[in-house]
Design a protein around this motif. Structure first.
Motif, short mmCIF file in Angstrom:
data_model
loop_
_atom_site.label_atom_id
_atom_site.label_comp_id
_atom_site.label_asym_id
_atom_site.label_seq_id
_atom_site.Cartn_x
_atom_site.Cartn_y
_atom_site.Cartn_z
N GLU A 85 0.83 -1.21 0.00
CA GLU A 85 0.00 0.00 0.00
C GLU A 85 0.87 1.26 0.00
OE1 GLU A 85 -3.37 0.27 -0.39
OE2 GLU A 85 -3.07 -1.85 -0.89
N TYR A 86 1.99 1.20 0.70
CA TYR A 86 2.90 2.35 0.70
C TYR A 86 3.48 2.57 -0.70
CZ TYR A 86 6.45 5.64 2.35
OH TYR A 86 7.22 6.77 2.54
N LEU A 87 3.79 1.46 -1.38
CA LEU A 87 4.31 1.56 -2.75
C LEU A 87 3.24 2.13 -3.68
CD1 LEU A 87 6.15 -1.87 -2.85
CD2 LEU A 87 7.26 0.34 -3.16
N LYS A 88 2.00 1.71 -3.51
CA LYS A 88 0.91 2.17 -4.39
C LYS A 88 0.57 3.63 -4.17
CE LYS A 88 -2.87 -0.25 -4.88
NZ LYS A 88 -4.03 -1.11 -4.57
N GLN A 89 0.62 4.07 -2.93
CA GLN A 89 0.10 5.39 -2.59
C GLN A 89 1.17 6.46 -2.42
OE1 GLN A 89 -2.53 5.17 0.78
NE2 GLN A 89 -3.83 3.61 -0.16
N GLY A 90 2.42 6.07 -2.15
CA GLY A 90 3.41 7.08 -1.85
C GLY A 90 3.16 7.70 -0.49
N ASP A 91 3.72 8.91 -0.27
CA ASP A 91 3.70 9.49 1.06
C ASP A 91 3.64 11.01 0.96
OD1 ASP A 91 4.20 10.34 3.66
OD2 ASP A 91 5.81 8.90 4.02
N PRO A 92 2.52 11.63 1.37
CA PRO A 92 2.44 13.10 1.28
C PRO A 92 3.47 13.81 2.13
CG PRO A 92 0.63 12.23 2.61
CD PRO A 92 1.31 11.05 1.97
N PHE A 93 4.06 13.09 3.09
CA PHE A 93 5.09 13.67 3.94
C PHE A 93 6.49 13.18 3.55
CE2 PHE A 93 1.18 13.28 6.47
CZ PHE A 93 0.93 14.63 6.69
N GLY A 94 6.58 12.51 2.41
CA GLY A 94 7.86 11.96 1.96
C GLY A 94 8.87 13.05 1.66
N SER A 95 10.13 12.73 1.88
CA SER A 95 11.20 13.72 1.69
C SER A 95 11.87 13.60 0.32
CB SER A 95 12.27 13.54 2.78
OG SER A 95 12.80 12.23 2.74
N GLU A 96 11.48 12.58 -0.47
CA GLU A 96 12.11 12.36 -1.77
C GLU A 96 11.06 12.27 -2.87
OE1 GLU A 96 15.74 9.47 -0.58
OE2 GLU A 96 13.84 9.18 0.44
N TRP A 97 11.47 12.61 -4.09
CA TRP A 97 10.57 12.59 -5.25
C TRP A 97 10.85 11.31 -6.02
CZ3 TRP A 97 6.63 15.80 -6.68
CH2 TRP A 97 6.12 15.67 -7.98
N VAL A 98 9.97 10.30 -5.87
CA VAL A 98 10.18 8.99 -6.50
C VAL A 98 8.84 8.53 -7.09
CG1 VAL A 98 11.14 6.68 -6.19
CG2 VAL A 98 11.85 8.50 -4.65
N PRO A 99 8.50 8.98 -8.29
CA PRO A 99 7.22 8.59 -8.90
C PRO A 99 7.13 7.08 -9.09
CG PRO A 99 8.27 10.37 -10.14
CD PRO A 99 9.28 9.87 -9.16
N ALA A 100 5.90 6.59 -9.10
CA ALA A 100 5.67 5.15 -9.24
C ALA A 100 5.66 4.73 -10.71
CB ALA A 100 4.35 4.76 -8.58
N LEU A 101 6.06 3.49 -10.94
CA LEU A 101 6.03 2.88 -12.27
C LEU A 101 5.18 1.63 -12.20
CD1 LEU A 101 8.88 2.35 -14.77
CD2 LEU A 101 7.68 0.33 -13.92
N CYS A 102 4.24 1.51 -13.15
CA CYS A 102 3.37 0.34 -13.24
C CYS A 102 3.89 -0.58 -14.34
CB CYS A 102 1.94 0.75 -13.56
SG CYS A 102 1.11 1.71 -12.29
N ASP A 103 4.37 -1.75 -13.98
CA ASP A 103 4.82 -2.71 -14.98
C ASP A 103 3.78 -3.83 -15.08
OD1 ASP A 103 5.51 -3.54 -12.38
OD2 ASP A 103 7.12 -4.83 -13.11
N VAL A 104 3.39 -4.16 -16.30
CA VAL A 104 2.37 -5.18 -16.55
C VAL A 104 2.64 -5.76 -17.93
CG1 VAL A 104 0.77 -3.46 -17.51
CG2 VAL A 104 -0.13 -5.61 -16.59
N SER A 105 2.28 -7.02 -18.11
CA SER A 105 2.53 -7.68 -19.40
C SER A 105 1.25 -7.74 -20.22
CB SER A 105 3.08 -9.09 -19.19
OG SER A 105 3.41 -9.67 -20.44
N ILE A 106 1.41 -7.61 -21.52
CA ILE A 106 0.27 -7.71 -22.43
C ILE A 106 -0.26 -9.14 -22.47
CG2 ILE A 106 1.59 -8.23 -24.53
CD1 ILE A 106 -0.28 -6.28 -26.03
N ARG A 107 0.57 -10.10 -22.08
CA ARG A 107 0.21 -11.52 -22.06
C ARG A 107 0.23 -12.02 -20.61
NH1 ARG A 107 1.55 -14.83 -26.86
NH2 ARG A 107 1.33 -13.47 -28.68
N PRO A 108 -0.29 -13.22 -20.36
CA PRO A 108 -0.24 -13.74 -18.98
C PRO A 108 1.18 -13.85 -18.43
CG PRO A 108 -1.82 -14.99 -20.29
CD PRO A 108 -1.10 -14.08 -21.24
N GLY A 109 2.13 -14.26 -19.28
CA GLY A 109 3.52 -14.36 -18.86
C GLY A 109 4.32 -13.17 -19.32
N TRP A 110 5.58 -13.11 -18.86
CA TRP A 110 6.46 -12.01 -19.26
C TRP A 110 7.24 -12.35 -20.52
CZ3 TRP A 110 6.39 -7.22 -17.15
CH2 TRP A 110 5.63 -7.06 -15.99
#
Length: 468
Positions: free
Chosen positions: A213-238
């Motif tokens: 949940e911390y990875l998904k939401q980030g932190d409004p009080f966080g001290s660093e700028w680290v945008p999230a990346l969503c990795d997903v495959s177009i197929r069931p496997g990678w």
């Protein structure tokens, strides 16, 4: 958006995690054409590509001087091929950014498990990749490792220092950054609240105890700028498997809303097949996905609207922060309210009745991520303001989907912000594909689409609040 290319011996052995002992001669993509991969990326809206230069099996897609397990040991092009070189040349010609994945876990190298020797080995291979193939835009690494494997301490900070030295502008991705963080799942779904602010010390690379949940939401009080990346495959496997088929374009559109539409970068894996080409059925889905996005987002229904604001910094005579700045594409111009205000509202007159079901909002993130909560209201036929949809964070981009409605007059209201809210872009669109149920029997009830809350109606002019 970026495309991820998982490619290697696993493509030929119908596996996901190779053992590191497959015969290297099995790698023989006789029709490999990296220009086709890049054409697919550029044609369908992906500005960067990443390649699994080395996956967990340790097989290198370039002729590394530090291993006997690479394309040099294969039959492909009589051992003279270099997938990384082919892709780098094609990407440069097309103006597409190139990134590489270099797996820390290596199931082939005998020195894996010897902390000092393997870290030296990894740095040597990273140096080859970062000094032989031109500019590298992205470096992707993770802490993935199977159960029961050798213990290893990775010198991540040394790796990061080397990357910054050899490719200063490259963005480094891992569970905790330093430049992009993992979103916490491989489904392409970010939190409906998603801050780019983050505390890297809270998350360990490859740590099984990391809070998703911390990875998904980030932190409004966080001290660093680290945008999230969503990795997903177009197929069931990678990796490509002959028995698997790609997701539909509609599914990719849903993922687009929950990743790109939630302040994240989308890294979509499209694995080349054993011939060395992107499969035609994957290309067809990407084409349809591109056409869907174009049909929805090519025309902002608010482009010719009349705009007003609760206040404007410098007054209405100062055009630098005018409400009309939100109709200029990009994040470098923006509407700014007067300081020390408690009401932040943009009033939008579409000049005619318009049907729509998507709201796009952007913040000028060079000024930070500010908005905590906001909502959209529309004037109904009875002359009453109806709250249409609630949102939390915005960031680089927020897309909110709700049941179709028709209105001429709208209000974008910022309810809560870390500082004076700044809005760089506002878009109103009609998505004819993703139809949400409009027949809600209980008008007081709230309905959810992947974490976005929309409200069917209000019965008076007072504010209708709800809990997200």
């Amino acid at each position: 958006m970026a495309l991820f290319f998982h490619f290697g011996p696993n493509t030929f052995t119908d596996s996901e995690w190779g053992t590191g002992h497959a015969d290297p001669t099995i790698f023989n993509p006789t029709k490999l054409n990296a220009s086709q991969w890049i054409h697919v990326a550029k044609e369908y809206g992906f500005s960067r590509v990443l390649l699994t230069a080395k996956h967990h099996d340790g097989f290198c897609l370039w002729p590394s001087e530090y291993t006997d397990y690479s394309v040099r040991s294969s039959n492909w092009r009589n051992g003279n091929g270099d997938v990384v070189a082919d892709l780098a040349a094609a990407a440069k010609d097309a103006g597409v950014g190139l990134g590489v994945y270099l797996s820390p876990w290596d199931r082939h190298e005998e020195c894996y498990g010897d902390t000092l020797r393997y870290n030296q080995h990894y740095l040597a291979q990273m140096t080859e990749l970062l000094t032989s193939y031109g500019e590298i835009k992205d470096i992707f690494l993770d802490g993935a490792k199977g159960e029961g494997e050798k213990n290893m301490e990775y010198f991540f900070e040394s790796w990061f220092s080397l990357i910054h030295q050899l490719q200063p502008s490259a963005a480094i991705y891992s569970d905790s950054g330093p430049d992009n963080r993992w979103v916490g799942n491989e489904y392409g779904i970010a939190g409906s609240t998603c801050w780019s602010l983050f505390n890297r010390s809270v998350i360990g690379i490859g740590d099984i105890d990391n809070d998703p949940e911390y990875l998904k939401q980030g932190d409004p009080f966080g001290s660093e700028w680290v945008p999230a990346l969503c990795d997903v495959s177009i197929r069931p496997g990678w990796f490509w498997h002959p028995s698997e088929h790609p997701k539909s374009a509609r599914k990719l559109l849903e993922i687009y809303y929950t990743s790109v539409g939630r302040n994240c970068k989308l890294l979509l894996n499209v694995p080349p097949n054993s011939s060395g080409l992107i499969s035609s059925e994957d290309i067809q889905v990407l084409r349809e996905f591109s056409e869907l996005r174009r049909s929805i987002f090519s025309h902002n229904l608010a482009a010719s609207a009349s705009l007003n604001a609760s206040s404007t910094r410098g007054g209405i005579r100062d055009s630098r922060f005018s409400p009309y700045k939100v109709l200029e594409e990009g994040i470098h111009t923006y509407w700014a309210p007067e300081e020390s205000q408690t009401k932040w509202i943009l009033y939008i007159n579409l000049k005619e009745l318009v049907s729509f079901n998507v709201l796009q909002v952007q913040e000028p993130i060079q000024m930070g991520q500010r908005v905590i909560e906001f909502h959209l209201e529309a004037l109904n036929r009875d002359g009453l303001w109806k709250r249409v949809v609630n949102g939390t964070t915005i960031g680089y981009q927020r897309l909110l989907l709700f049941p179709k409605l028709k209105s001429q007059y709208l209000k974008l209201v910022v309810d809560k912000s870390r500082a004076e809210p700044l809005i760089s872009y506002l878009g109103i669109y009609m998505d004819p594909v993703t139809i949400l149920n409009e027949n809600v029997s209980d008008k007081r009830s709230a309905t959810y689409f992947n974490g976005t809350q929309f409200l069917r109606s209000t019965t008076n002019n007072s504010s209708h609040s709800a809990t997200m």
